[in-house]
Design an enzyme around this catalytic site. Structure first.
Site, PDB file in Angstrom:
ATOM      1  N   GLU A 110      -3.610  -0.062  -9.333  1.00  0.00           N
ATOM      2  CA  GLU A 110      -2.522   0.871  -9.607  1.00  0.00           C
ATOM      3  C   GLU A 110      -1.319   0.060 -10.106  1.00  0.00           C
ATOM      4  O   GLU A 110      -0.888  -0.888  -9.444  1.00  0.00           O
ATOM      5  CB  GLU A 110      -2.160   1.654  -8.335  1.00  0.00           C
ATOM      6  CG  GLU A 110      -3.258   2.629  -7.917  1.00  0.00           C
ATOM      7  CD  GLU A 110      -2.957   3.398  -6.628  1.00  0.00           C
ATOM      8  OE1 GLU A 110      -3.451   4.523  -6.489  1.00  0.00           O
ATOM      9  OE2 GLU A 110      -2.237   2.859  -5.755  1.00  0.00           O
ATOM     10  N   SER A 138       0.832  -1.209   0.000  1.00  0.00           N
ATOM     11  CA  SER A 138       0.000   0.000   0.000  1.00  0.00           C
ATOM     12  C   SER A 138       0.857   1.245   0.000  1.00  0.00           C
ATOM     13  O   SER A 138       0.367   2.323  -0.311  1.00  0.00           O
ATOM     14  CB  SER A 138      -0.866   0.035   1.260  1.00  0.00           C
ATOM     15  OG  SER A 138      -1.698  -1.067   1.319  1.00  0.00           O
ATOM     16  N   HIS A 160      -1.133  -2.707  -7.304  1.00  0.00           N
ATOM     17  CA  HIS A 160      -1.869  -2.419  -6.073  1.00  0.00           C
ATOM     18  C   HIS A 160      -3.362  -2.553  -6.305  1.00  0.00           C
ATOM     19  O   HIS A 160      -3.963  -1.732  -7.007  1.00  0.00           O
ATOM     20  CB  HIS A 160      -1.491  -1.003  -5.593  1.00  0.00           C
ATOM     21  CG  HIS A 160      -2.087  -0.636  -4.281  1.00  0.00           C
ATOM     22  ND1 HIS A 160      -2.530   0.619  -3.970  1.00  0.00           N
ATOM     23  CD2 HIS A 160      -2.331  -1.388  -3.171  1.00  0.00           C
ATOM     24  CE1 HIS A 160      -3.003   0.625  -2.740  1.00  0.00           C
ATOM     25  NE2 HIS A 160      -2.899  -0.575  -2.241  1.00  0.00           N
ATOM     26  N   ASN A 194      -3.766   5.904  -1.819  1.00  0.00           N
ATOM     27  CA  ASN A 194      -3.419   5.900  -0.396  1.00  0.00           C
ATOM     28  C   ASN A 194      -2.836   7.217   0.082  1.00  0.00           C
ATOM     29  O   ASN A 194      -2.805   7.483   1.278  1.00  0.00           O
ATOM     30  CB  ASN A 194      -2.496   4.734  -0.056  1.00  0.00           C
ATOM     31  CG  ASN A 194      -3.320   3.536   0.346  1.00  0.00           C
ATOM     32  OD1 ASN A 194      -4.323   3.675   1.050  1.00  0.00           O
ATOM     33  ND2 ASN A 194      -2.931   2.371  -0.116  1.00  0.00           N
TER      34      ASN A 194
HETATM   35  P1  NAI Z   1      -3.582  -9.619   6.187  1.00  0.00           P
HETATM   36  O1  NAI Z   1      -2.986  -9.385   7.523  1.00  0.00           O
HETATM   37  O2  NAI Z   1      -5.035  -9.833   6.046  1.00  0.00           O
HETATM   38  O3  NAI Z   1      -2.839 -10.869   5.464  1.00  0.00           O
HETATM   39  C1  NAI Z   1      -1.455 -11.020   5.382  1.00  0.00           C
HETATM   40  C2  NAI Z   1      -1.160 -12.506   5.219  1.00  0.00           C
HETATM   41  O4  NAI Z   1       0.235 -12.665   4.934  1.00  0.00           O
HETATM   42  C3  NAI Z   1      -1.448 -13.327   6.483  1.00  0.00           C
HETATM   43  O5  NAI Z   1      -2.316 -14.395   6.136  1.00  0.00           O
HETATM   44  C4  NAI Z   1      -0.080 -13.829   6.938  1.00  0.00           C
HETATM   45  O6  NAI Z   1      -0.138 -15.138   7.496  1.00  0.00           O
HETATM   46  C5  NAI Z   1       0.681 -13.838   5.630  1.00  0.00           C
HETATM   47  N1  NAI Z   1       2.144 -13.714   5.749  1.00  0.00           N
HETATM   48  C6  NAI Z   1       2.845 -12.868   6.539  1.00  0.00           C
HETATM   49  N2  NAI Z   1       4.165 -13.022   6.313  1.00  0.00           N
HETATM   50  C7  NAI Z   1       4.290 -13.983   5.361  1.00  0.00           C
HETATM   51  C8  NAI Z   1       5.402 -14.577   4.690  1.00  0.00           C
HETATM   52  N3  NAI Z   1       6.661 -14.193   4.956  1.00  0.00           N
HETATM   53  N4  NAI Z   1       5.160 -15.530   3.757  1.00  0.00           N
HETATM   54  C9  NAI Z   1       3.891 -15.907   3.472  1.00  0.00           C
HETATM   55  N5  NAI Z   1       2.801 -15.369   4.072  1.00  0.00           N
HETATM   56  C10 NAI Z   1       3.010 -14.428   5.008  1.00  0.00           C
HETATM   57  O7  NAI Z   1      -3.082  -8.363   5.285  1.00  0.00           O
HETATM   58  P2  NAI Z   1      -3.801  -7.723   4.010  1.00  0.00           P
HETATM   59  O8  NAI Z   1      -4.784  -6.718   4.452  1.00  0.00           O
HETATM   60  O9  NAI Z   1      -4.221  -8.809   3.081  1.00  0.00           O
HETATM   61  O10 NAI Z   1      -2.569  -6.915   3.373  1.00  0.00           O
HETATM   62  C11 NAI Z   1      -1.581  -7.553   2.593  1.00  0.00           C
HETATM   63  C12 NAI Z   1      -0.844  -6.513   1.775  1.00  0.00           C
HETATM   64  O11 NAI Z   1      -1.790  -5.841   0.929  1.00  0.00           O
HETATM   65  C13 NAI Z   1      -0.154  -5.423   2.591  1.00  0.00           C
HETATM   66  O12 NAI Z   1       1.014  -5.038   1.930  1.00  0.00           O
HETATM   67  C14 NAI Z   1      -1.182  -4.286   2.573  1.00  0.00           C
HETATM   68  O13 NAI Z   1      -0.602  -3.018   2.762  1.00  0.00           O
HETATM   69  C15 NAI Z   1      -1.738  -4.430   1.166  1.00  0.00           C
HETATM   70  N6  NAI Z   1      -3.088  -3.887   0.941  1.00  0.00           N
HETATM   71  C16 NAI Z   1      -4.075  -4.038   1.888  1.00  0.00           C
HETATM   72  C17 NAI Z   1      -5.344  -3.546   1.646  1.00  0.00           C
HETATM   73  C18 NAI Z   1      -6.464  -3.731   2.622  1.00  0.00           C
HETATM   74  O14 NAI Z   1      -7.534  -3.122   2.440  1.00  0.00           O
HETATM   75  N7  NAI Z   1      -6.299  -4.537   3.671  1.00  0.00           N
HETATM   76  C19 NAI Z   1      -5.664  -2.828   0.376  1.00  0.00           C
HETATM   77  C20 NAI Z   1      -4.580  -2.835  -0.575  1.00  0.00           C
HETATM   78  C21 NAI Z   1      -3.330  -3.305  -0.270  1.00  0.00           C
END
Ligand code: NAI
Length: 287
Positions: free
Chosen positions: A154, A119, A142, A192
């Site tokens: 994006e 993000s 993104h 963002n």
């Molecule tokens: P989340 O916390 O829901 O999921 C992250 C997942 O990654 C978890 O299931 C975790 O077990 C896994 N994980 C962590 N380290 C790992 C590794 N080394 N290898 C494999 N799996 C691993 O997070 P979310 O919300 O899905 O965010 C993920 C990315 O997307 C972040 O970079 C965030 O900034 C970005 N993002 C999030 C948005 C949102 O609305 N939540 C929107 C757009 C982008």
């Protein structure tokens, strides 16, 4: 452009949505997470979502059974090394993402495109983790939450990303009915950066944990501003932890510019593990 074989790393909110969307484009998708529990949960929820779409007659049962074959959950050492595109959607932590990209660079074949769904982190910084040969095939993609519904993607060109590749991806998403936008590699990219104040100002208006005031701000922005969700509802959907990390990273990147400053309530909620919908408790309760 051939994007038949996709690997998505991180099966949380975004990774599972991205995996679902690519599968719905009839790509073969391998979904990876370091938590087996999260992987099983993600697969189950994607299947449930498809079954509901069949009930609503938005997808046929034939399409859904094909999709169920195309989507698999794997550990990283089991995925196909010849994937066309790998999308990273793990925790918003620069050091952890760089460590993963270093491994991905070694693991995948030379033609594989590596993309981050970050993000807020500069693509250029993450690209430091990969070899010079991979750098042209490293960029930001993104997606927005929920990735199956939100059309915007994006496409972020880092310093060394190939412009031609970014343009090809732009066209591919455009043809798949997404709304791609080419972005500069600047903190928070477009959405963002603009959205920081959509969250920051309402937090400053409310100042403390006051549900009545939050509801009021949410309904004003929906009714008068025409937004689909109010800022507190949206922060709960995004995840308070994710939103807080992004806020901190954009604030730092702009030299701690006060208009981007995180609010004390965000940190307090992260410490209390009140992370929004995913923990059933955020600004609101979800029972
Ligand atoms: P989340 O916390 O829901 O999921 C992250 C997942 O990654 C978890 O299931 C975790 O077990 C896994 N994980 C962590 N380290 C790992 C590794 N080394 N290898 C494999 N799996 C691993 O997070 P979310 O919300 O899905 O965010 C993920 C990315 O997307 C972040 O970079 C965030 O900034 C970005 N993002 C999030 C948005 C949102 O609305 N939540 C929107 C757009 C982008």
């Amino acid at each position: 452009m051939n994007l038949q074989k996709i690997v998505v790393i991180g099966a949380g909110t975004m990774g599972s949505g991205i995996a679902q969307w690519f599968t719905q484009q009839m790509c073969s998708v391998e979904l990876v997470d370091n938590s087996q529990e999260q992987l099983a949960k993600a697969l189950q929820s994607i299947h449930t979502s498809w079954d509901k779409l069949v009930e609503k007659q938005k997808l046929s049962s034939l399409e859904v059974s094909r999709m169920k074959e195309l989507l698999s959950i794997k550990s990283l050492d089991q995925v196909s090394r010849s994937a066309n595109l790998v999308i990273e959607a793990i925790i918003e932590n620069l050091a952890i993402k760089k460590d993963l990209f270093q491994k991905l660079d070694q693991y995948f074949e030379a033609h594989t495109i590596l993309a981050s769904n970050t993000s807020s982190f500069p693509i250029e910084l993450m690209a430091e983790a990969v070899t010079d040969d991979r750098k042209p095939r490293f960029l930001g993609l993104h997606f927005f939450n929920p990735a199956t519904i939100m059309k915007l993607v994006e496409v972020i060109k880092g310093k060394d990303s190939s412009l031609e590749l970014c343009q090809e991806l732009y066209q591919w998403f455009d043809a798949k009915d997404k709304k791609p936008a080419m972005c500069k590699d600047s903190p928070g990219f477009i959405v963002n950066r603009v959205a920081r104040n959509f969250y920051g100002e309402p937090l400053r208006i409310v100042e403390e944990d006051d549900q009545a005031k939050m509801k009021e701000v949410d309904s004003i922005l929906k009714e008068v501003g025409g937004f689909k969700m109010g800022p507190f509802e949206l922060m709960d959907l995004i995840g308070i932890d994710v939103n807080y990390s992004v806020t901190c990273s954009v604030w730092e990147a702009y030299g701690q510019e006060p208009r981007f400053a995180p609010h004390k309530l965000q940190k307090q909620m992260v410490d209390e593990k009140r992370l929004g919908r995913k923990t059933k408790r955020g600004f609101y309760k979800y029972d």
